[in-house]
Scaffold this motif. Sequence first.
Motif, PDB file in Angstrom:
ATOM      1  N   GLU A  60       0.820  -1.209   0.000  1.00 35.23           N
ATOM      2  CA  GLU A  60       0.000   0.000   0.000  1.00 35.23           C
ATOM      3  C   GLU A  60       0.858   1.266   0.000  1.00 35.23           C
ATOM      4  O   GLU A  60       0.611   2.206  -0.759  1.00 35.23           O
ATOM      5  N   GLN A 118       0.973   4.061  -2.973  1.00 36.26           N
ATOM      6  CA  GLN A 118       0.562   5.436  -2.692  1.00 36.26           C
ATOM      7  C   GLN A 118       1.680   6.452  -2.876  1.00 36.26           C
ATOM      8  O   GLN A 118       1.466   7.526  -3.424  1.00 36.26           O
ATOM      9  N   GLN A 119       2.885   6.124  -2.393  1.00 38.09           N
ATOM     10  CA  GLN A 119       3.942   7.130  -2.364  1.00 38.09           C
ATOM     11  C   GLN A 119       4.952   7.024  -3.496  1.00 38.09           C
ATOM     12  O   GLN A 119       5.692   7.965  -3.741  1.00 38.09           O
TER      13      GLN A 119
END
Length: 131
Positions: free
Chosen positions: A61, A65-66
Amino acid sequence: MSATESALSITRLAAQAASDKKGLDIVAFDVSEALAITDVFLIVSASNERQVGAIVDAVEERLIQQANLRPTRREGDRENRWVLLDYVDVVVHVQHSEERTLYSLERLWKDCPRIPLDLDEASAAEGEDEE
């Protein structure tokens, strides 16, 4: 040749995600000199299968996301004793503590330089409050 800045950045993001989910004994090795297929091995322990799964999910995750990254391969998640996430330049090994002791990856890669991770313990504590 040593690990690329991109690989180091990915490693630190993954390590922090693992730490936030209470991953244990988090270490990273620059294996770029020894292996042509990847730059970094990140190794994380967990005390049970459920925690292995939670750490793996958190790492995936965080990197989606990053860093907009998905693993090219994910292996071992059926049993959640040793899950491998392959991000090409970085390979993340999340192992049950018993597997970590048995396979002793640190011993195999002890001649490779360790990568300082500078994990943010405050971030890990905040993660505990959210649960």
